[in-house]
Scaffold this active site. Structure first.
Site, PDB file in Angstrom:
ATOM      1  N   SER A  28     -17.842 -27.732  -3.033  1.00 34.25           N
ATOM      2  CA  SER A  28     -17.983 -28.763  -2.004  1.00 34.25           C
ATOM      3  C   SER A  28     -16.607 -29.152  -1.441  1.00 34.25           C
ATOM      4  O   SER A  28     -16.434 -29.318  -0.228  1.00 34.25           O
ATOM      5  CB  SER A  28     -18.682 -29.992  -2.604  1.00 34.25           C
TER       6      SER A  28
ATOM      7  N   LYS B 283     -15.810 -35.560  -3.482  1.00 32.57           N
ATOM      8  CA  LYS B 283     -16.991 -34.683  -3.338  1.00 32.57           C
ATOM      9  C   LYS B 283     -17.945 -34.724  -4.532  1.00 32.57           C
ATOM     10  O   LYS B 283     -18.751 -33.806  -4.731  1.00 32.57           O
ATOM     11  CB  LYS B 283     -16.608 -33.210  -3.064  1.00 32.57           C
TER      12      LYS B 283
ATOM     13  N   HIS C 258     -10.761 -42.653  -4.742  1.00 33.72           N
ATOM     14  CA  HIS C 258     -10.768 -41.377  -5.474  1.00 33.72           C
ATOM     15  C   HIS C 258      -9.613 -41.351  -6.476  1.00 33.72           C
ATOM     16  O   HIS C 258      -9.273 -40.289  -7.019  1.00 33.72           O
ATOM     17  CB  HIS C 258     -10.602 -40.196  -4.514  1.00 33.72           C
TER      18      HIS C 258
HETATM   19  S1  PPS Z   1     -16.112 -37.646  -0.172  1.00 30.94           S
HETATM   20  O1  PPS Z   1     -15.584 -37.112   1.104  1.00 30.94           O
HETATM   21  O2  PPS Z   1     -15.189 -37.320  -1.270  1.00 30.94           O
HETATM   22  O3  PPS Z   1     -16.402 -39.072  -0.116  1.00 30.94           O
HETATM   23  O4  PPS Z   1     -17.451 -36.821  -0.431  1.00 30.94           O
HETATM   24  P1  PPS Z   1     -18.639 -37.266  -1.387  1.00 30.94           P
HETATM   25  O5  PPS Z   1     -19.514 -38.193  -0.676  1.00 30.94           O
HETATM   26  O6  PPS Z   1     -18.116 -37.657  -2.722  1.00 30.94           O
HETATM   27  O7  PPS Z   1     -19.395 -35.891  -1.638  1.00 30.94           O
HETATM   28  C1  PPS Z   1     -20.056 -35.171  -0.636  1.00 30.94           C
HETATM   29  C2  PPS Z   1     -21.063 -34.280  -1.330  1.00 30.94           C
HETATM   30  O8  PPS Z   1     -22.187 -35.091  -1.714  1.00 30.94           O
HETATM   31  C3  PPS Z   1     -23.349 -34.577  -1.083  1.00 30.94           C
HETATM   32  N1  PPS Z   1     -24.298 -35.650  -0.766  1.00 30.94           N
HETATM   33  C4  PPS Z   1     -25.515 -35.741  -1.315  1.00 30.94           C
HETATM   34  N2  PPS Z   1     -26.128 -34.985  -2.242  1.00 30.94           N
HETATM   35  C5  PPS Z   1     -27.389 -35.337  -2.572  1.00 30.94           C
HETATM   36  N3  PPS Z   1     -28.043 -36.391  -2.027  1.00 30.94           N
HETATM   37  C6  PPS Z   1     -27.477 -37.176  -1.104  1.00 30.94           C
HETATM   38  N4  PPS Z   1     -28.130 -38.194  -0.579  1.00 30.94           N
HETATM   39  C7  PPS Z   1     -26.144 -36.854  -0.707  1.00 30.94           C
HETATM   40  N5  PPS Z   1     -25.268 -37.405   0.173  1.00 30.94           N
HETATM   41  C8  PPS Z   1     -24.152 -36.650   0.123  1.00 30.94           C
HETATM   42  C9  PPS Z   1     -22.803 -33.881   0.151  1.00 30.94           C
HETATM   43  O9  PPS Z   1     -23.752 -33.032   0.719  1.00 30.94           O
HETATM   44  C10 PPS Z   1     -21.594 -33.181  -0.439  1.00 30.94           C
HETATM   45  O10 PPS Z   1     -21.954 -32.124  -1.318  1.00 30.94           O
HETATM   46  P2  PPS Z   1     -22.149 -30.589  -0.872  1.00 30.94           P
HETATM   47  O11 PPS Z   1     -22.343 -29.812  -2.141  1.00 30.94           O
HETATM   48  O12 PPS Z   1     -20.903 -30.182  -0.150  1.00 30.94           O
HETATM   49  O13 PPS Z   1     -23.363 -30.548  -0.006  1.00 30.94           O
END
Ligand code: PPS
Length: 307
Positions: free
Chosen positions: A150, A56, A120
């Site tokens: 998150s 996340k 991860h």
């Molecule tokens: S995972 O399942 O571990 O692979 O998740 P991961 O992709 O690491 O994290 C998901 C969070 O990243 C946010 N996210 C973004 N934030 C900003 N810009 C873009 N383009 C974007 N894409 C994914 C996503 O909304 C999750 O964060 P939160 O705070 O829950 O919204």
């Protein structure tokens, strides 16, 4: 969920709220533990790119940026498949029937080079061949509080993960490292140390939010790619939260049917810095900060919890 519904989706009770086992003291899902020997012996190739994060922290976002760079800004090519099929998720193993089955290991082994692989894993559990082959690695870190919030919502919506309990309970588990992939503190610190010895680009989610252009340019340089301003602008636009939220090849709405319930909390939830303020109570925040100071006293790593 009713049992007949599970059957339709090839879900079995064993796939719901999977237990955590341990690998070298780090909590991992039991299917991952069951194939750990194979994961450890994974054969990296010199031109593999590894995208490593604590869960996340902005993995999917970074994966989309990297793919767009590798495809020279060709949006259609980036929509050839969903994120987790374009980039094998190394340790993710779901022994099930299609469409739920997944083995990041098998996907990676069958993939022609050059491969981009997601993990991860904490640094000490990265298969040794990645270091032996001197692979490039992009690590993305996100401040603990937003990462935690998150992660909490992700546990609520992803029935394949352990039940998070209440937020209060989840904060406790996060602080003691009793969550999937272990201690956030050890993760970010371990990779921070490793960057001095290996080819690691260490990025921060907060920097990416503040100035995506600047951070994408860092990735371009690291990947030794040169793209026109026009292509760069296209990448910035198509990897924005708003566009990715609507992109079925990046928002996980096509993946893990029945396991991920986006009506509980969408995978693309808010994408903000500082959202933790909407969740932490004053008392929780105080306790968290005190504990954080102790756990992060031995590192030069600094995070921003607001912009
Ligand atoms: S995972 O399942 O571990 O692979 O998740 P991961 O992709 O690491 O994290 C998901 C969070 O990243 C946010 N996210 C973004 N934030 C900003 N810009 C873009 N383009 C974007 N894409 C994914 C996503 O909304 C999750 O964060 P939160 O705070 O829950 O919204």
């Amino acid at each position: 969920m009713a049992l007949d519904k599970m059957k339709d989706l090839s879900l079995t009770p064993a796939m719901i709220r999977i237990d955590l086992g341990e690998v070298e003291g780090v909590p991992m899902l039991t299917p991952t533990c069951s194939i750990w020997d194979k994961i450890w012996k994974f054969k990296a190739r010199p031109d593999d790119l590894l995208i490593a994060t604590y869960s996340k922290a902005g993995t999917t976002w970074t994966q989309e940026i990297v793919d767009m760079i590798q495809q020279n800004g060709d949006v259609e090519k980036c929509r050839r498949d969903t994120t987790y099929k374009r980039h094998p998720f190394l340790e993710w193993f779901l022994p099930a029937s299609p469409p739920l089955s997944y083995s990041g290991l098998e996907l990676a082994e069958a993939m022609p080079s050059p491969r981009t692989i997601k993990t991860h894993l904490p640094v000490q559990l990265v298969p040794p061949s990645f270091w032996e082959q001197n692979c490039k690695i992009i690590y993305v870190a996100r401040n603990a509080k937003d990462n935690l919030v998150s992660y909490y919502h992700f546990h609520r919506m992803n029935k394949g993960l352990p039940d998070p309990g209440t937020l209060e309970e989840f904060i406790e588990k996060f602080m003691t490292g009793k969550v999937l992939w272990g201690s956030w503190y050890d993760h970010v610190k371990g990779w921070w140390k490793a960057k001095d010895k290996h080819r690691i680009l260490y990025l921060f989610y907060e920097d990416m939010k503040e100035n995506p252009k600047r951070e994408i340019q860092k990735i371009l340089k690291f990947l030794e790619k040169d793209l026109s301003q026009e292509v760069l602008n296209r990448i910035i636009y198509n990897t924005s939260f708003e566009i990715m939220k609507e992109n079925p090849m990046a928002n996980y709405t096509k993946d893990f049917p029945g396991l991920m319930d986006h009506s509980i909390s969408p995978f693309m939830r808010k994408g903000l810095v500082g959202d933790w303020k909407n969740y932490f109570t004053v008392a929780q925040n105080k306790k968290f900060d005190e504990d954080y100071k102790k756990k992060m006293a031995d590192t030069s790593l600094v995070f921003r919890t607001e912009l």
